[in-house]
Design an enzyme around this catalytic site. Structure first.
Site, PDB file in Angstrom:
ATOM      1  N   THR A  59       2.755   1.576   1.310  1.00 15.45           N
ATOM      2  CA  THR A  59       2.270   0.588   2.269  1.00 15.45           C
ATOM      3  C   THR A  59       2.108   1.295   3.604  1.00 15.45           C
ATOM      4  O   THR A  59       3.087   1.599   4.286  1.00 15.45           O
ATOM      5  CB  THR A  59       3.245  -0.588   2.393  1.00 15.45           C
TER       6      THR A  59
ATOM      7  N   VAL B 211       1.526  -1.252  -4.341  1.00 19.05           N
ATOM      8  CA  VAL B 211       2.085  -2.134  -5.369  1.00 19.05           C
ATOM      9  C   VAL B 211       2.865  -3.269  -4.721  1.00 19.05           C
ATOM     10  O   VAL B 211       3.390  -3.144  -3.612  1.00 19.05           O
ATOM     11  CB  VAL B 211       2.996  -1.353  -6.341  1.00 19.05           C
TER      12      VAL B 211
ATOM     13  N   ILE C 197      -4.968  -6.230   1.643  1.00 19.29           N
ATOM     14  CA  ILE C 197      -4.396  -7.201   0.710  1.00 19.29           C
ATOM     15  C   ILE C 197      -2.879  -7.051   0.654  1.00 19.29           C
ATOM     16  O   ILE C 197      -2.134  -8.043   0.692  1.00 19.29           O
ATOM     17  CB  ILE C 197      -5.019  -7.042  -0.686  1.00 19.29           C
ATOM     18  N   LYS C 198      -2.395  -5.817   0.568  1.00 22.85           N
ATOM     19  CA  LYS C 198      -0.935  -5.619   0.491  1.00 22.85           C
ATOM     20  C   LYS C 198      -0.251  -6.131   1.755  1.00 22.85           C
ATOM     21  O   LYS C 198       0.799  -6.795   1.691  1.00 22.85           O
ATOM     22  CB  LYS C 198      -0.620  -4.132   0.291  1.00 22.85           C
ATOM     23  N   LEU C 199      -0.823  -5.857   2.923  1.00 22.87           N
ATOM     24  CA  LEU C 199      -0.228  -6.337   4.162  1.00 22.87           C
ATOM     25  C   LEU C 199      -0.270  -7.861   4.228  1.00 22.87           C
ATOM     26  O   LEU C 199       0.681  -8.497   4.712  1.00 22.87           O
ATOM     27  CB  LEU C 199      -0.935  -5.716   5.366  1.00 22.87           C
TER      28      LEU C 199
END
Length: 306
Positions: free
Chosen positions: A98, A123, A172-174
């Site tokens: 990340t 992930v 998207i991960k954040l």
């Protein structure tokens, strides 16, 4: 057909079980970590170890990395002994960390100039989900590279979703992390409301998890919340890093995030009370602390970890 030779950089809490999954699937794995002792469990399971990312890049087909922050990613790619120095005009780098979209884009450009395809594949999930290969992965970058490594990703994650050619996976991960942090603060507000009306804490948590607002996140944290047992799966120090990354993206895009900004202030208060080592679930007791109905000494572990 011989399996892809896999390199792995960053054999920590998340990287270690993923490496073991690849070894169990029959992939030859070579590893590097700045703390060499981190590699011992995977070496015992059959992995080889190399002295630098440069040497790793020269010896494998695909390099995966799980790195703590922007500086770590820049270092493994662009330092004197980094991946670029070992690139020979081919190869794939899959970063599962990340990190910020800005640094990720810089790394992508540098790797492309040396002919290396770069996938962003952060992930979502916990260490236990990593061990059982039940993580979710959002992947962006060259589609042909995604297609080439998807069988490897399938050994690491339950879902592999291709989302675009650039930094889409980072955003998207954040976004998901923002919602995890906000939802943890939200359950704390609900618990504070019920506690003031005399409800039992365990009863409230069970009721939440049996209701329309139940979520995998709440269910995963249920026992921690009931016992106020906040040994870290996702430490506040790591949460702060991710939240700051997201807020920086929001500022650049003129996106208003009032709830996330409030949660960041809650975290700052917890940091000021030497609570950075606790799990993010401790956010659920911020209001109880502010009202004097809970204190850091009520939480377990009550002292900083190593």
């Amino acid at each position: 057909m011989n399996p892809l030779r896999i390199g792995w950089i960053g054999v920590g809490a998340m990287g270690r079980p993923m490496c073991l999954n690849l070894l169990n699937a029959g992939y030859p794995v070579m590893v590097f970590d700045k703390t060499a002792s981190q590699c011992e469990p995977v070496i015992a399971a059959g992995a080889a170890m190399t002295a630098s990312p440069k040497d790793l890049m020269a010896a494998v087909d695909v390099v995966f990395s799980t790195i703590f922050n922007d500086e770590g990613l820049r270092d493994i790619v662009m330092s004197e002994d980094g991946l670029l120095a070992g690139a020979a005009g081919a190869g794939i780098h899959v970063d599962m960390s990340t990190v910020s979209p800005d640094v990720s884009a810089t790394v992508a450009q540098a790797l492309a100039q040396r002919g290396v395809q770069y996938l962003r594949a952060p992930v979502s999930g916990t260490v236990s989900l990593a061990a059982s290969a039940q993580l979710s992965s959002y992947v962006s970058g060259p589609k042909e590279a995604f297609d080439a490594v998807r069988p490897v990703l399938a050994c690491l994650t339950a879902r592999q979703t291709y989302v675009g050619e650039a930094e889409e996976a980072r955003v998207i991960k954040l976004m998901i992390n923002l919602m995890v942090f906000m939802s943890t603060a939200v359950i704390g507000e609900g618990l504070a409301f019920g506690a003031r009306a005399g409800l039992d804490r365990a009863l409230m948590i069970d009721a939440i998890n049996d209701s329309i607002v139940a979520s995998p996140h709440y269910k995963t944290k249920a026992e921690k919340l009931k016992q106020r047992e906040y040994s870290a799966d996702g430490a506040i120090s790591l949460v702060v890093k991710d939240l700051d990354l997201a807020l920086a993206v929001a500022r650049r895009n003129d996106a208003a995030l009032p709830i996330s900004s409030l949660v960041r202030q809650y975290l700052a208060m917890m940091q000021s009370r030497d609570m950075s080592h606790l799990d993010v679930a401790a956010l659920a007791d911020v209001l109880a602390m502010m009202s004097g109905h809970a204190d850091a000494q009520d939480f377990r572990p009550s002292c900083p970890g190593p």
